[in-house]
Motif scaffolding. Sequence first.
Motif, PDB file in Angstrom:
ATOM      1  N   PRO A 260       0.837  -1.208   0.000  1.00 47.67           N
ATOM      2  CA  PRO A 260       0.000   0.000   0.000  1.00 47.67           C
ATOM      3  C   PRO A 260       0.868   1.253   0.000  1.00 47.67           C
ATOM      4  N   ASP A 261       0.509   2.215  -0.815  1.00 47.84           N
ATOM      5  CA  ASP A 261       1.306   3.435  -0.945  1.00 47.84           C
ATOM      6  C   ASP A 261       0.596   4.626  -0.325  1.00 47.84           C
ATOM      7  N   TYR A 262      -0.681   4.771  -0.625  1.00 53.61           N
ATOM      8  CA  TYR A 262      -1.471   5.822   0.013  1.00 53.61           C
ATOM      9  C   TYR A 262      -2.849   5.270   0.335  1.00 53.61           C
ATOM     10  N   CYS A 263      -3.404   5.766   1.446  1.00 56.22           N
ATOM     11  CA  CYS A 263      -4.607   5.170   2.011  1.00 56.22           C
ATOM     12  C   CYS A 263      -5.660   6.245   2.249  1.00 56.22           C
ATOM     13  N   PHE A 264      -6.817   6.071   1.630  1.00 55.33           N
ATOM     14  CA  PHE A 264      -7.952   6.971   1.850  1.00 55.33           C
ATOM     15  C   PHE A 264      -8.727   6.520   3.087  1.00 55.33           C
ATOM     16  N   PRO A 366      -7.393  11.870   3.987  1.00 56.35           N
ATOM     17  CA  PRO A 366      -8.791  11.915   4.448  1.00 56.35           C
ATOM     18  C   PRO A 366      -9.734  12.235   3.282  1.00 56.35           C
ATOM     19  N   TYR A 367     -10.940  11.651   3.322  1.00 55.26           N
ATOM     20  CA  TYR A 367     -11.896  11.902   2.239  1.00 55.26           C
ATOM     21  C   TYR A 367     -13.309  11.989   2.803  1.00 55.26           C
ATOM     22  N   ARG A 368     -14.216  12.506   1.960  1.00 54.65           N
ATOM     23  CA  ARG A 368     -15.623  12.628   2.354  1.00 54.65           C
ATOM     24  C   ARG A 368     -16.547  11.752   1.519  1.00 54.65           C
ATOM     25  N   THR A 369     -16.229  11.554   0.258  1.00 54.06           N
ATOM     26  CA  THR A 369     -17.033  10.654  -0.576  1.00 54.06           C
ATOM     27  C   THR A 369     -16.105   9.700  -1.309  1.00 54.06           C
ATOM     28  N   VAL A 370     -16.600   8.495  -1.570  1.00 54.72           N
ATOM     29  CA  VAL A 370     -15.792   7.500  -2.264  1.00 54.72           C
ATOM     30  C   VAL A 370     -15.455   7.948  -3.677  1.00 54.72           C
ATOM     31  N   ASP A 371     -16.354   8.686  -4.304  1.00 57.25           N
ATOM     32  CA  ASP A 371     -16.070   9.162  -5.662  1.00 57.25           C
ATOM     33  C   ASP A 371     -14.883  10.121  -5.693  1.00 57.25           C
ATOM     34  N   GLU A 372     -14.627  10.834  -4.595  1.00 53.67           N
ATOM     35  CA  GLU A 372     -13.401  11.651  -4.513  1.00 53.67           C
ATOM     36  C   GLU A 372     -12.175  10.758  -4.671  1.00 53.67           C
ATOM     37  N   CYS A 373     -12.205   9.635  -3.976  1.00 53.73           N
ATOM     38  CA  CYS A 373     -11.079   8.688  -4.042  1.00 53.73           C
ATOM     39  C   CYS A 373     -10.914   8.158  -5.455  1.00 53.73           C
ATOM     40  N   LEU A 374     -12.014   7.753  -6.072  1.00 56.37           N
ATOM     41  CA  LEU A 374     -11.943   7.182  -7.416  1.00 56.37           C
ATOM     42  C   LEU A 374     -11.444   8.207  -8.419  1.00 56.37           C
ATOM     43  N   ASN A 375     -11.889   9.442  -8.297  1.00 57.64           N
ATOM     44  CA  ASN A 375     -11.414  10.486  -9.211  1.00 57.64           C
ATOM     45  C   ASN A 375      -9.910  10.684  -9.071  1.00 57.64           C
ATOM     46  N   PHE A 376      -9.434  10.684  -7.839  1.00 55.37           N
ATOM     47  CA  PHE A 376      -8.000  10.851  -7.582  1.00 55.37           C
ATOM     48  C   PHE A 376      -7.208   9.701  -8.201  1.00 55.37           C
ATOM     49  N   ILE A 377      -7.664   8.477  -7.969  1.00 61.83           N
ATOM     50  CA  ILE A 377      -6.961   7.291  -8.480  1.00 61.83           C
ATOM     51  C   ILE A 377      -6.974   7.270 -10.003  1.00 61.83           C
ATOM     52  N   ASN A 378      -8.120   7.568 -10.603  1.00 65.31           N
ATOM     53  CA  ASN A 378      -8.273   7.446 -12.047  1.00 65.31           C
ATOM     54  C   ASN A 378      -7.545   8.531 -12.832  1.00 65.31           C
ATOM     55  N   GLN A 379      -7.152   9.601 -12.161  1.00 63.22           N
ATOM     56  CA  GLN A 379      -6.392  10.653 -12.837  1.00 63.22           C
ATOM     57  C   GLN A 379      -4.893  10.365 -12.864  1.00 63.22           C
ATOM     58  N   ARG A 380      -4.491   9.251 -12.281  1.00 61.37           N
ATOM     59  CA  ARG A 380      -3.087   8.895 -12.187  1.00 61.37           C
ATOM     60  C   ARG A 380      -2.804   7.581 -12.899  1.00 61.37           C
ATOM     61  N   PRO A 381      -1.516   7.261 -13.121  1.00 61.56           N
ATOM     62  CA  PRO A 381      -1.204   5.989 -13.787  1.00 61.56           C
ATOM     63  C   PRO A 381      -1.845   4.803 -13.080  1.00 61.56           C
TER      64      PRO A 381
END
Length: 482
Positions: A260-264, A366-381
């Motif tokens: 694991p590298d970064y954890c939401f 830290p996050y508030r919605t799961v879609d925030e996490c997915l957007n962050f992940i999907n914008q990266r390799p």
Amino acid sequence: MSTQPSLDSVIEPLQQTLQTQRDAFLREGEVALETRVDRLNRCIAMLVDHQKEICAAVDEDFGGRSRHVTLMTDIFTSVGSLKFVRKNLKKWIKGEKRKVPVPMNLFGAKARVHYQPKGVIGIMTPWNVPVNMIFSPLADAIGAGNRVMIKPSEFTPKTAELMQRLFREYFEDSEICIVTGGAEVGAAFSSLRFDHLIFTGATSIGKLVMKAAAENLTPVTLELGGKSPVIVSDSGNIEEYAEKIIAGKGMNAGQLCISPDYCFVPASRLEAFITACKNTINELYPTINDNPDFVSVINERHFDRVKGYIDEAREAGARVEALNPANEDWSDRSRHRIPLHLIVDPADDLTCMQDEIFGPILNIKPYRTVDECLNFINQRPRPLAMYYFGTDKIEREHVLANSIAGGVTVNDIAMHVSCDDLPFGGVGNSGIGNYRGFEGFRTFSHAKAVYQQGFVNLAKLAGTLPPYSEKVDNMMAQQIKK
């Protein structure tokens, strides 16, 4: 005067070994099931009979690596992969029946896929799991019937030297051969005309390997890395999740490509999560410096690299939590031991959020919605691995459907890689192709298409041979329609 060896002096013995293996492969002809099983059995015997020596060599290379870690991550996993291939090989080598289209199938035509070995496989392995990264792809390669040349990392020289000696005890060089040396040997190795080349390591080196292989049109499998994310759901037991994540991150001091590298973490449960991480470390690693269970960073260069991430984050004002229960001084770089650190809500431009950590640091976002996490992940390799912790089935399926990663484990860390019946591989920057189990057997085999014509000359019967007539037009009209 430079003492750097010339390219010819480096590559010539490698080419000779490659030719020796290719000649032996051609002389052998069809590789019998019994021969393949015998090679798998010799690998298993090598690991079982010499496990103490292997653990000692890896420990010396790391400057501190628990024999239990080597037993679990290197020897146990390797033996498991070899046995899995051995168990299923008889079924795999039979090939597969395929469907023949109408009307040929009505007149006895048959189609099948025949899997045959490609020839000589090149395997380039990393330092972090130096034994398993030899035997995991090797199990698939020799199961498929190939000869193999292996280039281990120069950062684990004792392990590489031991592997070279053991393979010469159990195999002829014409079967399996270990090649040792530095970066210049690795560069020459990747330029050889293998029938397939697999590389496991950093993305930057993977690009160079692929470029060298492209000169020979050698097919490649690249097992790289990247920043593997974790999403901790707001559902379920946060203490249980923290325990599994920290245990997974602590394995091999985070020096795993699937670590694991970064954890939401839900913002509302951030402090509870951090507290649970501290409690877990207190139980698993109450001390660091003289703890035989705690794995060292591989060398001083990587110690400086990882420490640099921590120092930069502190200087930038990020919250840094050192999970160091005994508050020990770990500044002695000659021991290269670093306690696990949490970097909480780091800025995206910090190096710890740009580079693959490959060490004892876990970034917490830290996050508030799961879609925030997915957007962050999907914008990266695309990551090599991804992890989801939670009991919300709808949310879990939403995460799986809206993210792309090489592999995923739900409610644990790295367990998908322990399953030999699942393919292992990355996507884009985290890798190309996969291996393990049947997928590995296919990777190192040529899938030869075999069509056997039936008992009727259909071309003549259907009138599809010149001179063409109205009969062909009528038949085409019947077939080419919506």
